[in-house]
Scaffold this active site. Structure first.
Site, PDB file in Angstrom:
ATOM      1  N   SER A 146       0.538  -1.025   0.223  1.00 54.08           N
ATOM      2  CA  SER A 146       0.497  -0.001  -0.027  1.00 54.08           C
ATOM      3  C   SER A 146       1.027   1.149   0.020  1.00 54.08           C
ATOM      4  CB  SER A 146      -0.488   0.559   1.180  1.00 54.08           C
ATOM      5  OG  SER A 146      -0.980   1.456   1.528  1.00 54.08           O
ATOM      6  N   ARG A 163     -10.600  16.685   8.469  1.00 52.15           N
ATOM      7  CA  ARG A 163     -10.087  15.066   9.546  1.00 52.15           C
ATOM      8  C   ARG A 163      -8.575  15.083   9.664  1.00 52.15           C
ATOM      9  NH1 ARG A 163     -12.882   9.844   6.924  1.00 52.15           N
ATOM     10  NH2 ARG A 163     -11.845  10.716   4.661  1.00 52.15           N
ATOM     11  N   TYR A 188      -3.202  -0.582   9.209  1.00 51.72           N
ATOM     12  CA  TYR A 188      -2.967  -1.370   7.616  1.00 51.72           C
ATOM     13  C   TYR A 188      -1.783  -1.403   7.014  1.00 51.72           C
ATOM     14  CZ  TYR A 188      -5.006  -1.892   3.687  1.00 51.72           C
ATOM     15  OH  TYR A 188      -4.709  -2.971   2.086  1.00 51.72           O
TER      16      TYR A 188
END
Lengths: 305, 305
Positions: A114, A263, A139
Site C-alpha cells: 500500500s 479529518r 493497515y
C-alpha cells in the site's frame, strides 16, 4: 506461467486475472467467494475458502510458478478498529503462505502492498521506494511488517518477492461502500442522487491509478526478475476538487460538494514516484484519467449490486 | 509511582525492580516464573502466569500508574525460527496489553525495544533515534511493529509510551545459554574451562551497556514526560577483541579465542547515539566497562544455576 491468484475475485485481483489471461498464462484463483460482479471466466480454475485456513489453499499451490497475494482481510480506513484481527488475518496469514511456498519450493511472489500507508505522513514531493517507511495506522504497520518478512525470507530461503506499493486504485468492480476508495464512493452517490461529502477543503492531493494499469504492472513485475518494492502510481497528483471536476465532466452532472470539517488523519499530499516501474519494468500508466473514470462510471451503470 | 513490571524476574526486569525500589516506588511484578537467581524481594508483590493469558494479569493493572513491558517471548538470534510464534507472543501480546491499559485508563508505558535490531544494517556511525527503521530479522520486525502501534495509540487513545531501544545489555543475572548475550556466554565458557569461539575476525563492534545503567534509564524515562523512542547505549563501540582483552583482565585468565568463519547476519558495526537520553533525561551510563564486567563475573561465581 502457472499463476495462483489469492483474491482473484476481488477488485484488483479480477483485473490481474484479466491481464494474466490476456498474456496467455494459466490461472487458478483462490478467494473467499466466487466472482461477484461477473460470471466465472472460462479457463480459470476457481477455489473458494478461508485464507486463514491453510489447508484450504495449500494444495492449490502445488505446481504453480508464481503466486499473486492480493488478499487483504482489512481496509486502510477501518483496520485500526481491530489491530489484532489485522495482524492475525494479514500478517499471520501471509507468514502461513510463505511457509507453504518454502515447503513446496515456490519462489516467485507478487505481494500487494500500500503506497498510501507504508510511507506514513508524506513529504511534499512524489515518494520514491527508498523513502523511510513510517506507517501511522494499523493497515500500514501490518503491510510494512509483511514487506520486511518478505525481504527476510528472500535472504534466508531464496524467496523472490516483488512488492507492489499501489497508490489509490480505481476502476470497474471497485466496491462502493465507502471503505474501498473515494472514486467509487463518489460515483455511487452521484448515481443514487446523494450529495458528495468532502472532509476539509478538498485540496488534499492523492495519486489515482486505474486498476487496469495496476494489473499490467503486477503482470510486468511477475514476468520480470525484479525483487523488492516498486511503486504503482499514476505519476500525477490530483486534488479532490480536481476529481470532482473530472467526475462532473464524465457524468454530465453538476456537482455541489458538501464540505465537512477536515479529518486529522488525512495527510495533505500523497503521490508516488513511479520512475522505478517505468525504468526497470518498462511500464507506463496508460489510461487517461477521464477515460478511466468513464470506464468506472459505465460499469457502475450496468453493475447489479 | 505504583509500577507493574512485566518480566520483573528476568535479566533486565530484575534490575528495573531494584531501581524502582531504590527510588521508593511501589512494585508489582508479573512474570512467567518466580525469581530465578535470588530470593523474592520483600515489599514486592509477585504474580506469575502466562503473558498470552490476558486474564492472568489484567487485574494486576488496576490502580497502577506506570507499566514496564520488559517481556519478550523470543530472542534476537532465534526468533527467525518461528516468526508466527514471535508475532503471536510479542505483537499480539502487546496489543492485548495496550487494549487493557486503554480500558483501565492507564497511560504510561515503558516498552523495551531493541537498538540492535530495529535499525537493521547499521551505518558506520552511532545511530540516532530518527534513523530509518529497517529491521532484517523477525525480532526486529516485531519490535518495530510494536513501536509503531504504540505511536498510533498515542495519537488515537492518548497512550503515553516511551520506548527504550537498548544496545547489548550485560551484567549480573544475564542468562548464559548462548542466546541472551555474548558477555554472559563468554564468561560461562571461561568459568567452565571451554574455549571462546568467535565468528569472523573479532572486529565486529557492538555497544555494551551495563544492565544497572539500562535500568536507571528506564526509571528516568518513566519519571519523565518523554514519549517516543530513546536509545540506551554506552556511548562507546567495542570490538569482540576489545571485549576479550577486558575479560582477560577482569578474570585474570589468558584467553586464546577460536576463530570460526564469519556469519553473514553480523553487521560490522552497531553503536547507538545516546545524545537524546543524556540531554532529555539527564541520564549517563555510569558503570565503567571493566567494573561492569567484574560485577557480572563476581555474580557468576556465586550463582547457583
Amino acid at each position: 506461467m502457472r499463476a495462483l491468484v489469492f483474491g482473484g475475485c476481488g477488485f484488483i485481483g479480477s483485473h490481474v486475472v484479466d491481464a494474466l489471461l490476456a498474456a496467455g498464462h494459466s490461472v487458478t484463483v483462490f478467494d473467499k467467494a466466487m466472482e461477484r460482479y461477473r460470471a466465472p471466466l472460462p479457463g480459470v480454475e476457481y477455489m473458494t475458502g478461508d485464507f486463514a485456513d491453510k489447508m484450504a489453499w495449500a494444495e492449490a499451490l502445488s505446481g504453480k510458478d508464481v503466486v499473486f497475494h492480493l488478499i487483504s482481510t482489512t481496509f486502510p480506513g477501518t483496520a485500526n478498529l481491530d489491530p489484532k484481527a489485522d495482524v492475525t488475518g494479514n500478517l499471520i496469514g501471509t507468514l502461513n503462505l510463505i511457509e507453504v511456498m518454502n515447503t513446496l519450493g515456490i519462489r516467485r511472489l507478487v505481494y500487494m502492498s500500500s503506497g498510501g500507508t507504508v510511507y506514513g505522513p508524506a513529504p511534499g514531493h512524489p515518494i520514491p521506494e527508498d523513502y523511510p517507511l513510517n506507517p501511522i495506522n494499523s493497515y500500514g504497520i501490518v503491510k510494512v511488517a509483511i514487506e520486511q518478512y518478505l525481504a527476510m525470507y528472500r535472504i534466508s530461503h531464496g524467496l523472490q518477492p516483488v512488492v507492489i506499493r499501489a497508490a489509490n486504485p480505481f476502476g470497474p468492480r471497485q466496491g462502493h461502500t465507502g471503505v474501498q476508495g473515494v472514486v467509487a464512493t463518489f460515483m455511487r452517490r452521484l448515481q443514487t442522487g446523494q450529495p458528495i461529502e468532502i472532509w476539509g477543503d478538498g485540496k488534499v492531493v492523492r495519486d489515482y491509478l486505474h486498476v487496469a494499469d495496476l494489473a499490467q504492472l503486477c503482470l510486468a513485475a511477475a514476468e520480470s526478475d525484479l525483487c523488492g518494492a516498486v511503486n504503482a502510481g499514476s505519476g500525477q497528483g490530483r486534488s479532490l476538487l480536481d476529481l470532482i471536476e473530472a467526475l462532473a465532466h464524465v457524468t454530465g452532472q453538476e456537482i455541489a460538494p458538501v464540505f465537512k470539517p477536515g479529518r486529522t488523519i488525512d495527510v495533505p499530499y500523497s503521490v508516488l514516484d513511479i520512475t522505478k516501474a517505468q525504468t526497470v519494468l518498462g511500464w507506463q500508466p496508460a489510461t487517461e484519467f477521464r477515460d478511466g473514470l468513464r470506464s468506472s462510471w459505465d460499469w457502475m451503470q450496468t453493475a447489479k449490486a
